[in-house]
Design a protein around this motif. Structure first.
Motif, short mmCIF file in Angstrom:
data_model
loop_
_atom_site.label_atom_id
_atom_site.label_comp_id
_atom_site.label_asym_id
_atom_site.label_seq_id
_atom_site.Cartn_x
_atom_site.Cartn_y
_atom_site.Cartn_z
N THR A 28 22.41 -52.89 -39.83
CA THR A 28 23.20 -52.12 -40.79
C THR A 28 22.34 -51.36 -41.80
OG1 THR A 28 25.06 -52.22 -42.32
CG2 THR A 28 23.53 -54.04 -42.38
N VAL A 29 22.86 -50.19 -42.18
CA VAL A 29 22.24 -49.42 -43.26
C VAL A 29 23.34 -49.18 -44.29
CG1 VAL A 29 21.02 -47.30 -43.87
CG2 VAL A 29 20.95 -48.12 -41.52
N THR A 31 23.91 -47.52 -47.90
CA THR A 31 23.23 -46.68 -48.90
C THR A 31 23.39 -47.24 -50.32
OG1 THR A 31 25.10 -45.17 -48.66
CG2 THR A 31 23.02 -44.46 -47.75
N LEU A 34 20.81 -49.94 -50.64
CA LEU A 34 19.46 -49.37 -50.70
C LEU A 34 19.19 -48.76 -52.07
CD1 LEU A 34 19.24 -47.59 -47.20
CD2 LEU A 34 18.09 -49.70 -47.91
N MET A 67 16.35 -41.73 -47.45
CA MET A 67 16.51 -43.17 -47.17
C MET A 67 17.12 -43.38 -45.80
SD MET A 67 17.88 -44.90 -50.72
CE MET A 67 19.53 -44.62 -50.15
N ILE A 68 18.13 -42.56 -45.47
CA ILE A 68 18.83 -42.72 -44.20
C ILE A 68 17.92 -42.38 -43.02
CG2 ILE A 68 20.58 -41.54 -42.77
CD1 ILE A 68 21.79 -43.61 -44.48
N ASN A 70 14.67 -42.57 -42.79
CA ASN A 70 13.70 -43.64 -42.57
C ASN A 70 14.37 -44.85 -41.92
OD1 ASN A 70 11.73 -42.20 -43.74
ND2 ASN A 70 11.97 -43.09 -45.78
N GLY A 71 15.50 -45.28 -42.52
CA GLY A 71 16.17 -46.49 -42.04
C GLY A 71 16.66 -46.34 -40.61
N LEU A 72 17.25 -45.21 -40.33
CA LEU A 72 17.90 -45.02 -39.04
C LEU A 72 16.90 -44.90 -37.89
CD1 LEU A 72 20.86 -44.91 -38.52
CD2 LEU A 72 20.74 -42.45 -38.48
N THR A 74 13.96 -46.22 -37.70
CA THR A 74 13.42 -47.54 -37.42
C THR A 74 14.45 -48.38 -36.67
OG1 THR A 74 12.38 -47.35 -39.57
CG2 THR A 74 12.25 -49.50 -38.54
N LEU A 75 15.69 -48.36 -37.14
CA LEU A 75 16.73 -49.17 -36.50
C LEU A 75 16.96 -48.74 -35.05
CD1 LEU A 75 19.58 -49.54 -39.12
CD2 LEU A 75 17.83 -51.16 -38.43
N PHE A 83 23.76 -49.54 -34.42
CA PHE A 83 23.71 -49.64 -35.89
C PHE A 83 25.06 -49.35 -36.49
CE2 PHE A 83 22.44 -45.35 -34.60
CZ PHE A 83 23.41 -44.60 -35.25
#
Ligand code: B4P
Length: 187
Positions: A28-29, A31, A34, A67-68, A70-72, A74-75, A83
């Motif tokens: 999960t991401v 925001t 974060l 932020m999204i 980077n996070g996405l 990697t996920l 995700f």
């Protein structure tokens, strides 16, 4: 499975994420989480976002998108089960940016779950929670911002054939069951 959770602030998206993760194995991401972590760590990004969060406004686009991304990325590489995005996208510009990003990495969305809860119930819930941005004035502004900027995404994702509406009132368990039925239908 690739999921977006859509709904007003306080509609219960964050509350349902653990059950969804446990059943479907998605990463999960969120925001909101974060951003709060950046504020707590006192980073430059957190210092820029904080006044917006305190006022119930959306944080600036470039902060959230960075932020999204980077996070996405990697996920998408590390979790084959997919995700779930909680709290993103929040407006049309974010939704279009997400579409572009997911097209680039070849991972289109499967479903957008829309949590339907009326505003008076939301105000009651958030006043009861008592987070720093949960005072009545900020809550009412968050709902105004939601109505103006986020609610148009209901149409946006309906037109794409991705939206499934879930009644977001009742016990947490009842809502989990409804979500499960909607997700099992596309799994
Ligand atoms: P978020 O963190 O996303 O918002 P939230 O209020 O926590 O909503 P959520 O729907 O997750 O509610 P929860 O499950 O916790 O955003 C906060 C701020 O961050 C925004 O205002 C904005 O400034 C910024 N931000 C975040 N994302 C952004 C983006 N993409 N772009 C720009 N800015 C962004 O539930 C709330 C309460 O209800 C809890 O107390 C819970 O216990 C209770 N509850 C849940 N389900 C219930 C039920 N069935 N019955 C009774 N109570 C229930």
């Amino acid at each position: 499975m690739r999921i977006v959770l859509l709904g007003a602030p306080g509609s219960g998206k964050g509350t349902q994420t653990d059950a969804i993760i446990a059943r479907y194995g998605v990463a999960t991401v969120a925001t909101g989480d974060l951003l709060r972590a950046e504020v707590a760590a006192g980073t430059e990004l957190g210092r820029r976002a904080k006044p917006y969060m305190d006022a119930g406004e959306l944080a600036p686009f470039d902060i959230v998108l960075g932020m999204i991304e980077n996070g996405l990325k990697t996920l998408a590489q590390t979790n084959p089960k997919g995700f779930m995005m909680d709290g993103f996208p929040r407006d049309l510009a974010q939704a279009e940016a997400l579409d572009g990003l997911l097209t680039r990495i070849g991972q289109p969305l499967d479903i957008v779950l829309f949590f339907e809860v009326d505003y008076e119930e939301i105000v009651k819930r958030l006043l009861g929670r008592g987070r720093a941005d949960d005072n009545e004035e900020t809550i009412r502004n968050r709902l105004r911002v939601y109505e103006e900027k986020t609610a148009p995404l209901i149409d946006y994702y309906t037109r794409k054939g991705l939206l499934r509406q879930v009644k977001g009132t009742g016990s947490i368990e009842e809502i989990s069951q409804r979500i499960q039925a909607a997700l099992d239908a596309v799994a």
